[in-house]
Design an enzyme around this catalytic site. Structure first.
Site: not given
Length: 629
Positions: A289, A373, A401
């Protein structure tokens, strides 16, 4: 790239890429140069607009390889979350607009079906790619088509329930699907949990590293049936013997990797091989990354997504005032130092929610469950049943969610879970996938739930303190992205009476009920109305649920018109609840509402979007004028 004069010019090779066909037409020897130009353009362009720099720098070779081997848009690429889709945009005819990304009227920061035929699936939340890709593969099979479907998902996506649910269903649904596991060990923050440990074991197991080398040799020799047989022999004799529990093969997917996700020739040869397979496959690649930009490599969390920065050192301009997120992290940590029953839970967002403060100072009561979540909500319920005081910090858009858990588990059992919804309101540059414009609507109907929103930072701390001491059921607070008006919190917070609003100013012509940070717009509206000679009452509702019914009815009977203001969709929002209340009370005082329309709001600067959609003091005065003539 951006020149010193401010104009935007693409480098030589990238300027020639108008479609994926141009990627295919480049000589092999030019592909590495193209990757270098893409990185250079991203670093310099996003410095002026902000955006998801780190994730995109990590997938340059992967995206070039995909477009080199497959045929978009006939072949379908699905990027999980799709914040790493900038390179895909640049290779599909949008390179000359990359300098407009996330700006008003410019490219969206995520893939968007309405933006390009190459964006076959839009996204913005994690864990959706595999299920949607499997659905596309199933549809292709039913229609008798032959195109390829490729799902690209980060390792963090494999902590999501939908990803695991899709994996459970792949083997019996299709014989042709390619999944790319882009493993960089990060979501927004460093990944956590058993899946992260498992992927790390695949990377670092010394024996498996030997197999990886052999696999690379194999891929490099692709070209005939004898090599295919050799490959399967290698797998049978080594990998399956050494690692009998390779997870993905238990789900019916042939596993390849781990491979270096920045080795472009190897990626191309591997995809050429995988597209010939008649079984679901998963390619595990290791990427970095922020690759190619030292500041991003040094601070992956910051450069996951950020605003403008200096190219030279990656520095950003300090906000000056503490943000709501920073105040939240500090306050809840301080509360928890005095109350040993307080716990903090997040779903892979310690940096964004600033629970990183709690994590650092009270690590034993801090829990990051990954991008999960629903699990986070249920986990918090478990804490509450045992007498703990869980603070669950999740962005408003992601809390959507967990609505079933909020209704079925928290509210039905009256469990005192504290829902802290960051980014409650328009999120700005990130666009419709990240705007927190629906939480009032999805929480209003939940029986027994307390929901509030502060007008400023001082009241914010009072509300958090009130939540910490509220034990009769679930409570929720919504607060905006960024900083507020700069109201310094008191030395000690005070408890607020549940369901009671605050009269800031009395009046007899207009009563303005301004919810949360719309307070600033309400003040300007009040001033303009008073300048026109009208008597204006200004009320801070504080509570979305329960409403202060007595207060609302009193001002509805006292004034000519009610004005409600909210940073939320008007449908089933705060203003709608006021209308319902007055209707039930048989009060006919007109109610004008300022809020977002029944539409998905595009990306852009908050001030500009408010002006465009009428969330301004001038528009409010205009709406009220017929009642005050």
């Amino acid at each position: 790239m951006t020149t010193k004069s401010g104009s935007f010019e693409l480098p030589e090779l990238l300027s020639q890429i108008k479609s994926p066909e141009d990627v295919k037409a480049l000589p092999d020897g030019k592909l590495e140069d193209l990757c270098e130009e893409i990185r250079h353009t991203l670093i310099h362009s996003l410095a002026r607009t902000g955006g998801h720099l780190g994730p995109n720098l990590g997938v340059v070779e992967l995206t070039v390889a995909l477009h080199r081997v497959f045929d978009s848009p006939e072949d379908k690429f699905l990027f999980d979350v799709s914040h790493q889709g900038y390179v895909h945009k640049m290779l599909t005819g949008r390179a000359d607009k990359i300098n407009t990304i996330r700006t008003p009227g410019g490219l969206n920061g995520f893939l968007l079906r309405t933006e390009s035929e190459h964006d076959c699936y839009g996204a913005g939340h994690a864990g959706t790619a595999l299920s949607a890709a499997l659905g596309m593969a199933s549809a292709r099979d039913l229609k008798g088509d032959k195109n390829h479907v490729v799902a690209v998902a980060g390792d963090a996506a494999f902590t999501c329930g939908p990803t695991l649910e899709a994996m459970n269903n792949i083997e019996e649904t299709t014989e042709k699907l390619i999944v790319v596991l882009n493993d960089n060990e990060w979501s927004i923050d460093r990944n956590v949990g058993a899946m992260a440990k498992y992927f790390n074991a695949l990377q670092t197991h010394p024996t498996f590293s030997s197999v990886r080398h052999k696999a690379a040799e194999f891929v490099g020799r692709i070209g005939g049936e004898s090599v295919r047989k050799f490959a399967h022999k290698v797998e049978r004799n080594t990998k399956n013997l050494i690692l009998p529990n390779v997870l993905f093969e238990k789900f019916g997917m042939r596993y390849y990797g781990p491979l270096d996700g920045h080795d472009l020739p190897l990626l191309i040869r591997t995809f050429e091989h995988l597209k010939k397979q008649d079984e679901p496959v998963i390619l595990h690649i290791i990427t970095e990354k922020g690759r190619g930009y030292d500041p991003a490599l040094a601070n992956p969390g910051k450069f996951h997504g950020l605003g403008t920065y200096k190219v030279e050192d990656g520095s950003t301009t300090p906000v000056g005032k503490p943000t709501y997120s920073e105040l939240f992290g500090r306050a809840v940590t301080d509360f928890a130092k005095k109350d040993k029953s307080i716990t903090a839970i997040t779903a892979a967002m310690p940096g964004g929610t600033k629970l990183e403060i709690f994590k650092k100072e009270i690590p034993e009561r801090y829990f990051d469950v990954g991008i999960a979540e629903e699990h986070a909500a249920l986990f918090a319920c478990g804490h509450a049943t045992q007498g703990l005081k869980p603070f669950l910090a999740i962005y408003s858009t992601f809390m959507q969610r967990a609505i079933d858990m909020i209704i079925h588990d928290m509210a039905l059992q009256k469990l005192p879970v504290r829902l802290c919804m960051d980014r409650g309101g328009l999120s700005g540059d990130d666009g419709p996938t990240h705007h927190g414009l629906f939480d009032i609507a999805y929480l209003r109907a939940v029986p027994g739930l307390v929901h509030m929103q502060p007008k400023d930072e001082d009241e914010f701390i009072d509300m958090l303190w009130t939540m910490a001491n509220y034990e009769d059921g679930p409570s929720a607070i919504r607060y905006p992205r960024g900083a507020g008006i700069g109201a310094k919190p008191k030395p000690e917070p005070v408890l607020l009476e549940i369901g009671k609003g605050e009269v800031l100013q009395d009046g007899s012509d207009v009563a303005i009920f301004s919810l949360g940070h719309m307070y600033e717009v309400a003040l300007k509206t009040k001033d303009k109305l008073e300048a026109l000679g009208h008597s204006v009452a200004l009320i801070n509702p504080r509570f979305i649920k329960p409403l202060d019914a007595d207060l609302i009815i009193r001002y509805a009977e006292q004034c000519k018109v009610i004005l409600t203001m909210e940073d939320h969709v008007l449908q089933n929002g705060f203003g709608a609840s006021v209308i319902e209340l007055l209707s039930d009370a048989k009060i006919t005082t007109p109610v004008e509402r300022i809020g977002w329309p029944d539409a998905f709001i595009e990306h852009g600067k908050v001030t500009e979007l408010r002006k465009q959609h009428g969330l301004t003091s001038s528009h409010a005065v205009e709406r009220l004028s017929p009642y005050l003539a």
